[in-house]
Enzyme design. Structure first.
Site, PDB file in Angstrom:
ATOM      1  CE  LYS A   1      19.578  40.495  13.939  1.00 48.34           C
ATOM      2  NZ  LYS A   1      19.309  40.364  15.523  1.00 48.34           N
TER       3      LYS A   1
HETATM    4  P1  NAD Z   1      18.677  29.250  17.042  1.00 45.62           P
HETATM    5  O1  NAD Z   1      18.618  29.016  15.769  1.00 45.62           O
HETATM    6  O2  NAD Z   1      19.609  28.639  17.881  1.00 45.62           O
HETATM    7  O3  NAD Z   1      17.245  28.379  17.427  1.00 45.62           O
HETATM    8  C1  NAD Z   1      15.880  28.585  16.652  1.00 45.62           C
HETATM    9  C2  NAD Z   1      14.919  27.641  17.013  1.00 45.62           C
HETATM   10  O4  NAD Z   1      13.671  27.733  16.528  1.00 45.62           O
HETATM   11  C3  NAD Z   1      15.250  26.083  16.604  1.00 45.62           C
HETATM   12  O5  NAD Z   1      14.927  25.249  17.711  1.00 45.62           O
HETATM   13  C4  NAD Z   1      14.387  25.901  15.543  1.00 45.62           C
HETATM   14  O6  NAD Z   1      14.089  24.592  15.082  1.00 45.62           O
HETATM   15  C5  NAD Z   1      13.325  26.795  15.659  1.00 45.62           C
HETATM   16  N1  NAD Z   1      12.556  27.122  14.909  1.00 45.62           N
HETATM   17  C6  NAD Z   1      12.747  27.896  13.468  1.00 45.62           C
HETATM   18  N2  NAD Z   1      11.636  27.882  12.977  1.00 45.62           N
HETATM   19  C7  NAD Z   1      10.511  27.470  13.484  1.00 45.62           C
HETATM   20  C8  NAD Z   1       9.135  27.157  13.175  1.00 45.62           C
HETATM   21  N3  NAD Z   1       8.484  27.833  12.074  1.00 45.62           N
HETATM   22  N4  NAD Z   1       8.180  26.828  14.195  1.00 45.62           N
HETATM   23  C9  NAD Z   1       8.864  26.367  15.423  1.00 45.62           C
HETATM   24  N5  NAD Z   1      10.203  26.192  15.649  1.00 45.62           N
HETATM   25  C10 NAD Z   1      10.941  26.905  14.668  1.00 45.62           C
HETATM   26  O7  NAD Z   1      18.049  30.820  17.019  1.00 45.62           O
HETATM   27  P2  NAD Z   1      18.055  31.333  18.447  1.00 45.62           P
HETATM   28  O8  NAD Z   1      19.489  32.306  18.773  1.00 45.62           O
HETATM   29  O9  NAD Z   1      17.467  30.782  19.391  1.00 45.62           O
HETATM   30  O10 NAD Z   1      16.901  32.489  18.182  1.00 45.62           O
HETATM   31  C11 NAD Z   1      15.402  32.525  18.207  1.00 45.62           C
HETATM   32  C12 NAD Z   1      14.835  33.823  18.202  1.00 45.62           C
HETATM   33  O11 NAD Z   1      15.231  34.741  19.158  1.00 45.62           O
HETATM   34  C13 NAD Z   1      15.187  34.511  17.033  1.00 45.62           C
HETATM   35  O12 NAD Z   1      14.217  35.335  16.590  1.00 45.62           O
HETATM   36  C14 NAD Z   1      16.426  35.274  17.091  1.00 45.62           C
HETATM   37  O13 NAD Z   1      16.517  36.708  16.450  1.00 45.62           O
HETATM   38  C15 NAD Z   1      15.832  35.821  18.724  1.00 45.62           C
HETATM   39  N6  NAD Z   1      16.986  36.495  19.497  1.00 45.62           N
HETATM   40  C16 NAD Z   1      18.087  35.319  19.583  1.00 45.62           C
HETATM   41  C17 NAD Z   1      19.051  36.197  20.785  1.00 45.62           C
HETATM   42  C18 NAD Z   1      20.044  35.165  21.219  1.00 45.62           C
HETATM   43  O14 NAD Z   1      20.911  35.772  22.101  1.00 45.62           O
HETATM   44  N7  NAD Z   1      20.413  34.042  20.468  1.00 45.62           N
HETATM   45  C19 NAD Z   1      18.860  37.213  21.252  1.00 45.62           C
HETATM   46  C20 NAD Z   1      17.662  37.846  21.114  1.00 45.62           C
HETATM   47  C21 NAD Z   1      16.823  37.442  20.512  1.00 45.62           C
END
Ligand code: NAD
Length: 422
Positions: A110
């Site tokens: 990471k």
């Molecule tokens: P992103 O930045 O596209 O979206 C994050 C979303 O969460 C946004 O809508 C934001 O407004 C919201 N958010 C942030 N903090 C918040 C809070 N305190 N309360 C409510 N909403 C909140 O990110 P993403 O890629 O969708 O990733 C989201 C999570 O999933 C992260 O933990 C990331 O590590 C995990 N993840 C992502 C992927 C991927 O393929 N993108 C894969 C595995 C895990």
């Protein structure tokens, strides 16, 4: 002020506690336990960047390679103001276990840079990405360590990583990074992959519990890549999405939200989610987690379900889209409530699985149709779900411990076969 234990919100502590519990149940031998507990490498880089104003700023960045036992490191790059070495270390270890749960040939890594992408221009973000990549260029590579997007980074960021690395090694190297635009060797289906993986796990879980999608009310916290795609796909599959939230607030509508309209509102019209006109009741981003539903999908960020609020969670299935949305201290509370947990390292593994497909396609120089990607993803997710749930039932442990045991056992076996180089 938070009333939780001082270390409850330390994600490294959460990751470590789950590793400890699973290692103990598995009876992992002492040396292997120590080997897998610590990362293989931790790199800190100080990234000098000229801001648009001409001022020179130095950003702190990290890359942690937790394990390369089963293959090259794999894991996202996060740009956020609260990035810390503990967080990156935890997320790197989670990637090792996640890749092992779905049995793809990667280790775990990471990266992150302490910066606020909402306050930086596109060209400043490009310069941060390029210098960060250049500083790490000898540690990255298709056979060494393969980054991907995470919070605050996206397809464009990955295109800059690919270009910078390619300039350093003097040849176009698409497989150094995944989550790229399609034009640069990205994969069909990658954007939807994490949300699709969550839906596939929910489909399996409701089938197991004798439920039907039409009768399932779903609440999703987070409306970014993961949350919005999960909402869209689950809506298409007949689930009733009654609650959504992003960082600005939540919406709750018992009659179900019209997800295509919400997608259009947020992603085409670029308006704020909580202002969606047919959204029903407005709630805080956290309060949405406690409304009654059949399936709760925290898909925003870590530490949302804690000892302070876990007793208020009112769902049958907790399907974790974010990494570490539930603290390890809150696990027993959720377990006592009899909630069926699809732990993060299984639930959100669809993303890394299609990243693996992207890496394979880049190395083959041959690209698959979207249908092939989705079918292969379904095979991987369904098999992995079955393996975890079967292990949990046979060994009478919860799904989270089972997922860790399946993963740790796979990595430990690979380590024993390789032996220790000295
Ligand atoms: P992103 O930045 O596209 O979206 C994050 C979303 O969460 C946004 O809508 C934001 O407004 C919201 N958010 C942030 N903090 C918040 C809070 N305190 N309360 C409510 N909403 C909140 O990110 P993403 O890629 O969708 O990733 C989201 C999570 O999933 C992260 O933990 C990331 O590590 C995990 N993840 C992502 C992927 C991927 O393929 N993108 C894969 C595995 C895990």
């Amino acid at each position: 002020m938070s009333a939780v234990a001082p270390d409850e919100l330390n994600v490294y502590r959460s990751a470590d506690a789950r590793f400890e519990a699973a290692a103990q149940k598995l009876g992992l031998e002492d040396g292997v336990y120590r080997y897998l507990k610590y990362p293989s490498k931790e790199i800190t880089v100080y990234v000098p960047v000229a801001l648009d104003t001409g001022k020179l700023e130095v950003f702190i960045g990290y890359r942690v390679l937790h394990s390369a036992v089963r293959g090259p490191g794999k894991g996202g790059i996060r740009f956020a103001p609260n990035v810390s070495i503990d967080e990156v270390r935890a997320l790197a270890a989670w990637m090792t276990w996640k890749c092992a749960v779905v049995n793809i040939p990667f280790g775990g890594a990471k990266g992150g840079v302490i910066c606020d992408p909402t306050k930086l221009s596109r060209s400043e973000l490009e310069r941060i990405t390029r210098r960060y990549t250049a500083e790490l260029s000898e540690w990255l590579g298709p056979e060494r360590d393969v980054p991907a997007p995470d919070l605050g980074t996206n397809e464009q960021t990955m295109a800059w990583v690919m270009d910078t690395y390619s300039m350093h090694v003097r040849q176009a190297t698409t497989a150094v990074v995944t989550g790229k635009p399609l034009e640069l060797g990205g994969s069909q289906g990658r954007r939807e992959a994490t949300g699709r993986g969550l839906m596939l796990c929910c489909n399996k879980a409701i089938h197991k519990l004798g439920m039907y999608s039409q009768n399932c009310r779903v609440i999703i916290q987070g409306f970014g890549n993961v949350g919005s795609q999960a909402a869209q796909l689950m809506h298409e599959a007949g689930y009733k999405i009654i609650g959504l939230a992003d960082i600005y607030g939540g919406l709750y509508n018992e009659n179900g939200l019209d997800i295509p309209k919400v997608m259009d509102w947020v992603y085409t019209q670029r308006k704020a989610l909580p202002d969606f006109p047919e959204g029903g009741e407005k709630l805080s981003a956290q309060e949405i987690l406690f409304r009654p539903c059949e399936i709760l999908v925290p898909a925003a960020t870590e530490n949302q379900i804690t000892t302070e609020n876990a007793h208020r969670v009112d769902c049958k299935i907790l399907c974790e889209g974010a990494n570490g949305p539930t603290t390890s201290y809150a696990d027993p509370i959720i377990e006592r409530k009899g909630i069926f947990v699809i732990p993060d390292i299984l639930g959100n593994a669809g993303g890394v699985t299609v990243s693996y497909f992207e890496w394979v396609q880049d190395r083959q120089g041959f690209f698959w149709r979207e249908r092939e990607v989705n079918e292969r993803l379904r095979d991987v997710m369904e098999r992995s779900f079955d393996e975890v749930v079967r292990y949990a039932e046979v060994h009478k442990v919860n799904n989270r411990v089972a997922a860790y045991i399946v993963a740790i056992d796979r990595v430990a076996r690979a380590l024993k076969l390789r032996g220790i180089y000295a």
